[in-house]
Design an enzyme around this catalytic site. Structure first.
Site, mmCIF file in Angstrom:
data_model
loop_
_atom_site.group_PDB
_atom_site.id
_atom_site.type_symbol
_atom_site.label_atom_id
_atom_site.label_comp_id
_atom_site.label_asym_id
_atom_site.label_seq_id
_atom_site.Cartn_x
_atom_site.Cartn_y
_atom_site.Cartn_z
ATOM 1 N N GLY A 1 8.212 -4.749 -0.815
ATOM 2 C CA GLY A 1 6.982 -4.257 -1.380
ATOM 3 C C GLY A 1 6.847 -2.724 -1.433
ATOM 4 C CE LYS B 1 -4.658 -2.755 -4.255
ATOM 5 N NZ LYS B 1 -5.635 -2.567 -3.034
ATOM 6 C CG HIS C 1 -5.860 -4.810 3.985
ATOM 7 N ND1 HIS C 1 -5.966 -6.350 4.124
ATOM 8 C CD2 HIS C 1 -4.689 -4.419 3.390
ATOM 9 C CE1 HIS C 1 -4.710 -6.788 3.501
ATOM 10 N NE2 HIS C 1 -3.993 -5.523 3.583
ATOM 11 C CB THR D 1 10.357 -9.221 1.487
ATOM 12 O OG1 THR D 1 9.031 -8.718 0.834
ATOM 13 C CG2 THR D 1 11.263 -8.325 1.642
ATOM 14 C CG ASP E 1 3.351 -0.303 -3.021
ATOM 15 O OD1 ASP E 1 2.851 -1.184 -4.169
ATOM 16 O OD2 ASP E 1 2.753 -0.158 -2.115
ATOM 17 C CD GLU F 1 3.977 1.973 4.855
ATOM 18 O OE1 GLU F 1 3.154 2.720 4.301
ATOM 19 O OE2 GLU F 1 4.309 0.783 4.597
#
Length: 349
Positions: free
Chosen positions: A124, A161, A280, A149, A128, A92
Site C-alpha cells: 500500500g 486516493k 480511522h 499484500t 500511494d 510507513e
C-alpha cells in the site's frame, strides 16, 4: 477528459461546470500467474505503443524486488522489452516527499511519455507513493496498480486516493496522509497468490481492514471471518479445502466489492460521513506515535474495537456482541488495545 461543459455567463465572470468521468478496471488474474510468461495481462496493461517502442517503466517495492525482481524483468525480456525500474522501500517511514521526488527524477530520466502507463508493484505505501508521482508528473500520467499484500489488495489498490505523510516544519509534527491527491489508476491487477509470501503478522494486518468492512457492512463477511479467518492466517490463504470451497476468494471479493460500492458514489469525499472510515478516527494518530510498533491494519482494529466498546457503553450493542467481535479479532491475531491509545491521544483525535 471533459465530456460536458456548461458555461454560465454572470455579470462579470464565468462559472465553469465540468463532468469528469472516472473509469478503471480492477481485474483478478489467474492465481499465481501475474509474472507468468504465458499471461499477457500485465504487459497489455502497459498500453498500446508504436511498433519498435520496446521499453517500459515500473516502480517496485524493495521487498517485492527481492522475491520477484528476476521474474518481473524476465517477464518483459521474453517479450523483447527493456524494463526500467526504480526500487523503493515500502514502509510507513518511507512514505515521504523524498520518495516521490526519487520517482519523478527517474521518470524524467526515462522520459516517460504523456499517455504511457507505468507499473506500480508493491504494498500500500508504494502504491500511494507511486500514485502521487503519477498525479504530479506532466500533470498526470496513467499508472497500473499491482498490489502484493492482503492489505493493499482489499484497500489501497481499489480506490483513487494517493498520499504521503508530511512533516510540518512550523509545528514539527508528522501528519499521516496530509499531502495527497484523488487520482485513479488506469487499471488494477490482483493476484491473491502474493499473500502467501507474507508473514502471519502482515496477513493479520490485512485482516484489520477486512474486519472493519465486516463490522460496518456485512454480517456474511463477519461469519466467514469467524469461521475461517484463523485458518487463513495460519495457512497464508493456502488451505486447499478453503480454496476449493471458494471461501478464500469470497472473502477477498466481498471486501473489494464493499469498498467499491462505498467509494464510488463519494469518490471525491465531498461527504465526510463515510462508513469505510470506521476504525480511522484514532488510528491515524496511533500510527504516528514515535517508536510505536503498530501497523496500519492493526491500528484500525484497535480503533475499531475501542468504538465497539463505546457502542456497548452507549447501549447500542449488547455484551454478547462485544465478546463475539473480540473473539473473532483475537482469532485473526489482531490487537484490540494499545498502551499508546491514551485519553490525551483519543481527545486529540
Amino acid at each position: 477528459v471533459t465530456t460536458t461543459t456548461q458555461v454560465v455567463n454572470t455579470s462579470r465572470g464565468w462559472r465553469n461546470i465540468f463532468s469528469l468521468p472516472i473509469s478503471y478496471d480492477v481485474n483478478m488474474v489467474a492465481q499465481g500467474s501475474m509474472f507468468d510468461a504465458t499471461n499477457s495481462q500485465m504487459f497489455d496493461a502497459t498500453g498500446v505503443h508504436p511498433e519498435g517502442y520496446n521499453t517500459r517503466f515500473a516502480v517496485v517495492d524493495a521487498e517485492v524486488d527481492k522475491l520477484y525482481g528476476d521474474k518481473i524483468r524476465s517477464y518483459f525480456e521474453l517479450r523483447g522489452i527493456e524494463l526500467t525500474t526504480i526500487v523503493i522501500n515500502g514502509g510507513e517511514a518511507d512514505k515521504r516527499n523524498s520518495a516521490v521526488d526519487a520517482i519523478l527524477d527517474k521518470l524524467c530520466e526515462y522520459k516517460l511519455r504523456r499517455r504511457e502507463p507505468f507499473l506500480a508493484i508493491g504494498g500500500g505505501c508504494v502504491l500511494d507513493i507511486a500514485g502521487m508521482a503519477a498525479c504530479l508528473y506532466r500533470r498526470g500520467v496513467p499508472f497500473v496498480r499491482v498490489p502484493t499484500t492482503l492489505l493493499a489488495i482489499v484497500d489501497a489498490s481499489v480506490g483513487v486516493k494517493n498520499g504521503i505523510d508530511y512533516n510540518c516544519c512550523a509545528t514539527n509534527e508528522m501528519y499521516k496522509n496530509r499531502v495527497g491527491s484523488f487520482y485513479a489508476p488506469s487499471s488494477v491487477l490482483l493476484d491473491p497468490a502474493f499473500i502467501s509470501s507474507q508473514d502471519e503478522r502482515n496477513i493479520s494486518n490485512g485482516f484489520g481492514e477486512i474486519m472493519k468492512l465486516a463490522l460496518v457492512r456485512s454480517s456474511d463477511l463477519f461469519d466467514l471471518l469467524e469461521a475461517h479467518g484463523k485458518t487463513l492466517v495460519e495457512t497464508k490463504f493456502e488451505d486447499e479445502s478453503l480454496k476449493k470451497s471458494g471461501v478464500s476468494s469470497r472473502i477477498i471479493d466481498a471486501s473489494i466489492q464493499i469498498m467499491l460500492e462505498e467509494l464510488g458514489p463519494n469518490l471525491w469525499e465531498s461527504k465526510l460521513d463515510r462508513c469505510v472510515d470506521y476504525g480511522h478516527t484514532f488510528s491515524k494518530l496511533l500510527e504516528m506515535v514515535p517508536g510505536a510498533d503498530i501497523m496500519h491494519g492493526e491500528a484500525v482494529n484497535v480503533d475499531g474495537f475501542f468504538c465497539v466498546v463505546m457502542s456497548h457503553l452507549r447501549g447500542y450493542i449488547d455484551m454478547d456482541t462485544v465478546i463475539r467481535i473480540f473473539n473473532c479479532m483475537k482469532s485473526l491475531n489482531l490487537p484490540t488495545n494499545s498502551p499508546d491509545l491514551t485519553p490525551e491521544l483519543a481527545w486529540q483525535s
